[in-house]
Design a protein around this motif. Structure first.
Motif, PDB file in Angstrom:
ATOM      1  N   ALA A  15       0.859  -1.180   0.000  1.00 26.11           N
ATOM      2  CA  ALA A  15       0.000   0.000   0.000  1.00 26.11           C
ATOM      3  C   ALA A  15       0.894   1.228   0.000  1.00 26.11           C
ATOM      4  O   ALA A  15       2.126   1.109  -0.090  1.00 26.11           O
ATOM      5  N   ASP A  16       0.299   2.404   0.103  1.00 21.59           N
ATOM      6  CA  ASP A  16       1.108   3.620   0.139  1.00 21.59           C
ATOM      7  C   ASP A  16       2.148   3.554   1.249  1.00 21.59           C
ATOM      8  O   ASP A  16       1.807   3.388   2.423  1.00 21.59           O
ATOM      9  N   ASN A  17       3.433   3.629   0.869  1.00 24.84           N
ATOM     10  CA  ASN A  17       4.547   3.662   1.822  1.00 24.84           C
ATOM     11  C   ASN A  17       4.627   2.429   2.722  1.00 24.84           C
ATOM     12  O   ASN A  17       5.243   2.480   3.781  1.00 24.84           O
ATOM     13  N   THR A  18       4.045   1.323   2.307  1.00 31.32           N
ATOM     14  CA  THR A  18       4.025   0.108   3.125  1.00 31.32           C
ATOM     15  C   THR A  18       4.533  -1.075   2.315  1.00 31.32           C
ATOM     16  O   THR A  18       4.052  -1.320   1.199  1.00 31.32           O
ATOM     17  N   TYR A  19       5.479  -1.815   2.891  1.00 30.86           N
ATOM     18  CA  TYR A  19       6.116  -2.922   2.196  1.00 30.86           C
ATOM     19  C   TYR A  19       6.146  -4.168   3.074  1.00 30.86           C
ATOM     20  O   TYR A  19       6.215  -4.079   4.304  1.00 30.86           O
ATOM     21  N   GLY A  70      11.532   7.140   6.909  1.00 25.95           N
ATOM     22  CA  GLY A  70      12.822   7.823   6.960  1.00 25.95           C
ATOM     23  C   GLY A  70      13.758   7.246   5.923  1.00 25.95           C
ATOM     24  O   GLY A  70      13.388   6.357   5.145  1.00 25.95           O
ATOM     25  N   LYS A  71      14.997   7.720   5.923  1.00 33.56           N
ATOM     26  CA  LYS A  71      15.955   7.300   4.902  1.00 33.56           C
ATOM     27  C   LYS A  71      16.303   5.812   5.015  1.00 33.56           C
ATOM     28  O   LYS A  71      16.528   5.142   4.009  1.00 33.56           O
ATOM     29  N   GLY A  72      16.342   5.307   6.271  1.00 32.29           N
ATOM     30  CA  GLY A  72      16.694   3.894   6.457  1.00 32.29           C
ATOM     31  C   GLY A  72      15.659   2.963   5.856  1.00 32.29           C
ATOM     32  O   GLY A  72      15.984   2.022   5.119  1.00 32.29           O
ATOM     33  N   THR A  73      14.386   3.190   6.180  1.00 35.63           N
ATOM     34  CA  THR A  73      13.333   2.324   5.635  1.00 35.63           C
ATOM     35  C   THR A  73      13.120   2.573   4.145  1.00 35.63           C
ATOM     36  O   THR A  73      12.724   1.661   3.416  1.00 35.63           O
ATOM     37  N   GLU A  74      13.412   3.787   3.666  1.00 37.30           N
ATOM     38  CA  GLU A  74      13.369   4.027   2.223  1.00 37.30           C
ATOM     39  C   GLU A  74      14.431   3.180   1.508  1.00 37.30           C
ATOM     40  O   GLU A  74      14.193   2.639   0.424  1.00 37.30           O
ATOM     41  N   ALA A  75      15.606   3.067   2.139  1.00 34.92           N
ATOM     42  CA  ALA A  75      16.658   2.219   1.575  1.00 34.92           C
ATOM     43  C   ALA A  75      16.214   0.757   1.558  1.00 34.92           C
ATOM     44  O   ALA A  75      16.481   0.028   0.596  1.00 34.92           O
ATOM     45  N   MET A  76      15.519   0.331   2.606  1.00 37.95           N
ATOM     46  CA  MET A  76      15.006  -1.036   2.637  1.00 37.95           C
ATOM     47  C   MET A  76      14.040  -1.295   1.497  1.00 37.95           C
ATOM     48  O   MET A  76      14.028  -2.381   0.895  1.00 37.95           O
TER      49      MET A  76
END
Length: 247
Positions: A15-19, A70-76
């Protein structure tokens, strides 16, 4: 607790921003036994690990669901199958499933929904009949409804903007429901509002979030006061009994 190197099997946008990220964990190496436990993931280039609730597990895999905040979870979110990550597992204490009654209420808000899934599976396998109330801001953020329904749980959706299910918050959705006890996970304002909504006679468990340095109780950075003294959210928590919480 131990450090494991897990290989990513899949990393799927829900979903939006959810992985959803699934790791290969041969022979149950993850060590998770109780819903509500979490893992601490190292992301290359970032100083602190990311603590994330366990969504589900079996003998060969471990599943987490995370939001890009944040940047960490965006990298994930950009990682691909075959990549490997350092994971501290298992961490924390989970929900006291054996003490729950025939019809437990499971309440998850946003990023608090994933651990409710593993809890729901555990309870239905034990013959309980949970009702799950899942709260989101909008329908675009909704995930896992079908998976809860596939377990046989009654599922009620609440969205703040009314784009799906009941318009309002999880506290609006739980009114009028019948249940023996409850378990909840979500932002602290949601948990506090839920505590005010559910009658004091009903027992329950709530999972809390705090900023964590180590994730296994050494740094004391996530300590919070309870009626029985200070407890570390990462070690004695993240799940606390309703009766010990000080608001």
């Amino acid at each position: 607790m131990k450090e494991c190197i897990f290989e990513i099997i899949s990393n799927t946008k829900l979903a939006d921003n959810t992985y959803e990220m699934v790791f290969a964990a041969p022979e149950g190496e993850h060590g998770v036994t109780n819903p509500g436990q979490f893992v601490n993931i190292r992301i290359e280039g970032y100083f602190l690990r990311r603590p994330l609730s366990v969504c589900d597990w079996d003998e060969k895999s471990l599943t987490i669901v995370y939001k890009t905040v944040g940047k960490g979870t965006e990298a994930m979110s950009r990682m691909r199958p075959g990549e490997k990550l350092s994971v501290l597992t298992p961490l924390g204490n989970g929900y006291g499933t054996e003490a729950l009654g025939e019809r437990p209420l499971l309440v998850g808000g946003g990023a608090g929904v994933p651990p409710m899934y593993g809890l729901c599976r555990t309870l239905t396998e034990a013959g309980r009949k949970p009702v799950a109330v899942l709260g989101f801001n909008t329908a675009d953020e909704l995930f896992y409804r079908e998976k809860f329904e596939a377990l046989g749980a009654e599922v009620i959706i609440a969205t703040a903007d009314g784009s799906e299910g009941i318009k309002g918050f999880v506290t609006d959705a739980v009114k009028g429901l019948e249940y023996t006890d409850f378990c909840a996970c979500g932002p602290e304002p949601m948990l506090k509002a839920l505590d005010k909504t559910i009658t004091p006679e009903i027992d329950g468990y709530m999972s809390f979030e705090e900023r964590m340095g180590c994730g296994f109780g050494a740094c004391m950075g996530c300590s919070c006061e309870t009626k029985y003294g200070y407890k570390r959210i990462c070690k004695e928590g993240p799940v606390l009994e309703r009766g010990e919480i000080i608001w």
